[in-house]
Each structure stands twice: as structure tokens, then as C-alpha cells.
Write a protein that holds these residues in place. Structure first.
Motif, PDB file in Angstrom:
ATOM      1  N   SER A  66       0.933  -1.259  -0.133  1.00  8.49           N
ATOM      2  CA  SER A  66      -0.153   0.056   0.000  1.00  8.49           C
ATOM      3  C   SER A  66       1.052   1.293  -0.027  1.00  8.49           C
ATOM      4  CB  SER A  66      -0.824   0.064   1.228  1.00  8.49           C
ATOM      5  OG  SER A  66      -1.671  -0.997   1.095  1.00  8.49           O
ATOM      6  N   TYR A  68       1.014   5.370  -0.027  1.00  4.57           N
ATOM      7  CA  TYR A  68       0.150   6.526   0.525  1.00  4.57           C
ATOM      8  C   TYR A  68       1.247   7.811   0.359  1.00  4.57           C
ATOM      9  CZ  TYR A  68      -2.200   2.681   2.810  1.00  4.57           C
ATOM     10  OH  TYR A  68      -2.982   1.736   3.290  1.00  4.57           O
ATOM     11  N   THR A  70       1.579  12.358  -0.891  1.00  4.18           N
ATOM     12  CA  THR A  70       1.210  13.035  -1.993  1.00  4.18           C
ATOM     13  C   THR A  70       2.830  13.461  -2.766  1.00  4.18           C
ATOM     14  OG1 THR A  70      -0.360  14.330  -0.940  1.00  4.18           O
ATOM     15  CG2 THR A  70       0.580  15.573  -2.688  1.00  4.18           C
ATOM     16  N   TYR A  95      -1.955  -1.266  -3.702  1.00  4.56           N
ATOM     17  CA  TYR A  95      -2.963  -0.113  -3.746  1.00  4.56           C
ATOM     18  C   TYR A  95      -2.093   1.247  -3.807  1.00  4.56           C
ATOM     19  CZ  TYR A  95      -5.976   3.208  -1.928  1.00  4.56           C
ATOM     20  OH  TYR A  95      -6.674   4.242  -1.652  1.00  4.56           O
ATOM     21  N   GLU A  97      -2.631   5.217  -3.465  1.00  2.00           N
ATOM     22  CA  GLU A  97      -3.514   6.300  -3.130  1.00  2.00           C
ATOM     23  C   GLU A  97      -3.381   7.360  -4.230  1.00  2.00           C
ATOM     24  OE1 GLU A  97      -4.306   8.515   1.048  1.00  2.00           O
ATOM     25  OE2 GLU A  97      -2.382   8.329   0.177  1.00  2.00           O
ATOM     26  N   THR A  99      -3.664  10.523  -3.998  1.00  2.00           N
ATOM     27  CA  THR A  99      -2.831  11.413  -4.377  1.00  2.00           C
ATOM     28  C   THR A  99      -1.481  11.246  -4.763  1.00  2.00           C
ATOM     29  OG1 THR A  99      -2.315  10.927  -1.907  1.00  2.00           O
ATOM     30  CG2 THR A  99      -4.086  12.841  -2.484  1.00  2.00           C
TER      31      THR A  99
END
Length: 366
Positions: A66, A68, A70, A95, A97, A99
Motif C-alpha cells: 500500500s 500513500y 502526495t 494499492y 493512493e 494523491t
């Protein structure tokens, strides 16, 4: 009109040779990010990895990745793939995100067990190396997100375009799942031939009225059975030789396809006051008899150049047709960009004459 075009070609030829060389270098498949800027990941434990200097963070657990934060998943050096936080894992899913702005080169290259990619339309796919040589029959779940746009000169190139660019070139049984039927149809029909194995999230296998769904949910959706329910790869003829210059020995085919960044940069350099529409590959083939010591067979060879200038008729996509609109083609050759103005008055086609037909084209208008 042809004389004006030839004059334009003579004026720009010297400049093109320089620009094509520059953009080719910029589009080299192995980027220099890891060499120019040291990439440092920290590993505090519990499966977490952090990219120093950014808020990009990665969680790895239960064969799942995963990501995550920005910003961009950076490019990785082909010779240093061990620097990836997920190197050595047997991850089956990832996965990303919404962003995350882009997925860098070689990010998931050669991850043989990776089959489930969950990402958003807001994320750019840097190039084909991102997901090259992953598991067989991967499933890309493309969630709807705000589509981001990068301007290459005056040509808009979107994050969704980058995903389509990848999808048109994957031949490992990939499937693409989008939120709605309308989104799936638009995605699939954006190229010619159409993108293979595109479905929408709510799609189910059609069963007999008295047949109950399988308790295993995976057996109720078509993308797990693409050998039976696969779709796409439908080609529509969109280019032909003009009746004014017939040649029965030649076969013409065209594909509406997204191009590499170097092509867009070259198009942008010569688009002038025109508006970008779409890109195509046109291929001309000629059947020849190949004779060996113990065989004779008919083969088709690509025609790079014809003895005389022939005329070709390309169908303009419906969404760009408008009465009185002026079209031209920008064609990338070996060290040159050729500019072809429309020789017909039909609003649905563009006719052009060339001796070097097999190449990549951009359709532009004003």
C-alpha cells in the motif's frame, strides 16, 4: 498547397534534426533519477517504509503493498532494483493512493507474483517499464479520481492518457476494471484496435434465470475468465490508398494509438497555431515471395518508402469533425518531421501525399 508544404519542410529540417535528437535522449527508457539524487528509504519497522524528503510512505504486509502520500513514486535504476522497498517480496497486490501523482520507471518491474493493481485515474504511469513482466493475467482496478493534465507545449497529456498508453501495449492477459459501464466503454474505445479486456466494476457473468451465483465471488465476474469473456481488440479500417494513386501490391493499415513522450514533444515543436486532436500509426505492407534453398513462401514486408508519391485517405474521428475545419498531419520520420496539409474537401477525411507512409502521425486542426 503542396509547394507551400515543401517550403515549410525545407525551413524546419535543420531544426528538427536537433530537436528529435534531444527528445530522444530525454525519453531514454532508463532514467537517471537514482543517479542524480540519492534515494533514501527508512524502515522503522512493522512493514513501514518512508522516502526521505517526501511524505511518500509504503506499508508492506500479507503479500500486499500500500502506497500513500502526495507526490511521485520515484524512478528506479534498472541496475539497482534491489533499492525498491518491496524488492524480494512476493507481493500479489498493490494499492496506490489517489494523491500519488505518478509511478516511476521500473517501479514494479519483474514482480512475477503481482496480479492485482489498484490505482486511480489521477496517477500518471511513467512508462511501460512500471508494470512490465509482472504476473500473468494481471487485473488493474482503475478507480475514478480527478484526472491530472501535463502540458507538452500546447498539447495536453493526461494521467488517464498515460494509463491508456500502457493498456494499449500490454499483451499478458491484462484486464482493466473501471467504475461504470460508460467509463469502461470510453476507455476501451479510445484506441483502434480497441483495448482488450475492459469491464466495469458491477459487471457479472450472465447466467440462466434459475442459476444461482457461485458462492466464490471471483467466479461471478468476467475478468477472471477472459478466455471466455474477453473483449476488445476490435480494429476498424480507417486508412486507405486514394483512388487517384492506386497500387494493388500495397496493403495499408492504421491504428489510433497514444505515442511516447518524445513524439509529443516533436509534435508540439511544429504544431504552430493548430490544436492537437489524436495520434496514429500508419503501416504500409507489400507482399513478396521469399525463396530459400528449400522453401518458397509469401511474406509481407513493411514499406518505408515508395518509388513515387502516393496519396492516402485517413478517416477523421467523429468527435473532431466540423464543417470548414482545417486539418493537417504531422509525421515523424527518421530525423525529420513532415507536415501534410489536407488535399480533399471532405470534412470526414484527410487526404495526404507522401513517399514515406509508414510512421507515427499527429492529427491537428484549426
Amino acid at each position: 498547397m503542396r509547394n507551400e508544404t515543401r517550403k515549410t519542410l525545407r525551413r524546419i529540417l535543420a531544426a528538427v534534426l536537433v530537436i528529435v535528437f534531444v527528445v530522444s535522449v530525454q525519453n531514454a527508457p532508463i532514467t537517471a533519477y537514482a543517479q542524480e539524487q540519492e534515494m533514501i528509504w527508512t524502515h522503522p519497522g512493522d512493514g513501514w517504509h518512508y522516502l526521505v524528503g517526501t511524505d511518500i510512505r509504503v506499508k508492506i504486509e500479507n503479500n500486499a503493498i500500500s502506497i500513500y502520500g502526495t507526490g511521485a513514486i520515484p524512478d528506479f535504476d534498472y541496475w539497482k532494483l534491489y533499492e525498491r522497498p518491496w524488492a524480494g517480496t512476493k507481493a500479489e497486490s498493490v494499492y496506490i493512493e489517489s494523491t500519488i501523482t505518478s509511478i516511476g520507471s521500473y517501479a514494479f518491474y519483474e514482480m512475477k507474483e503481482l496480479r492485482y493493481i489498484n490505482m486511480y485515474t489521477s496517477t500518471f504511469v511513467k512508462d511501460l517499464t512500471c508494470f512490465d513482466k509482472i504476473g500473468y493475467k494481471p487485473i488493474y482496478r482503475i478507480f475514478e479520481g480527478p484526472v491530472n493534465t501535463e502540458m507538452i507545449g500546447t498539447i495536453p497529456y493526461t494521467s488517464l492518457d498515460s494509463i491508456k498508453t500502457m493498456a494499449q501495449s500490454m499483451y499478458n492477459g491484462s484486464s482493466y476494471i473501471l467504475d461504470t459501464k460508460e467509463k469502461a466503454q470510453e476507455f476501451q474505445n479510445s484506441t483502434n484496435p480497441t483495448i482488450t479486456n475492459v469491464f466495469y466494476a458491477g459487471e457479472q457473468i450472465q447466467r440462466w434465470p434459475d442459476e444461482k451465483p457461485d458462492p466464490d465471488e471471483n467466479k461471478n465476474v468476467p475478468w477472471y475468465f477472459i478466455e471466455v469473456y474477453g473483449n476488445g481488440n476490435v480494429a476498424t479500417p480507417i486508412c486507405r490508398l486514394s483512388e487517384l494513386t492506386p497500387n494493388a501490391s500495397l496493403k495499408v493499415s492504421a491504428q489510433k494509438r497514444y505515442q511516447g513522450r518524445a513524439c509529443y514533444e516533436a509534435y508540439a515543436a511544429f504544431i504552430e497555431d493548430y490544436t492537437f486532436a489524436a495520434t496514429f500509426n500508419i503501416t504500409v505492407l507489400k507482399g513478396e515471395r521469399e525463396i530459400g534453398r528449400s522453401y518458397s513462401m509469401q511474406v509481407e514486408r513493411v514499406v518505408e518508402q515508395t518509388d513515387t508519391e502516393l496519396m492516402y485517405v485517413l478517416t477523421i474521428p467523429e468527435e473532431f469533425r466540423l464543417a470548414g475545419r482545417q486539418f493537417r498531419l504531422l509525421a515523424i520520420g527518421k530525423g525529420v518531421v513532415n507536415i501534410y496539409d489536407d488535399l480533399d474537401v471532405d470534412d470526414a477525411t484527410i487526404t495526404f501525399a507522401t513517399q514515406t507512409p509508414t510512421t507515427a502521425y499527429a492529427l491537428v486542426y484549426k
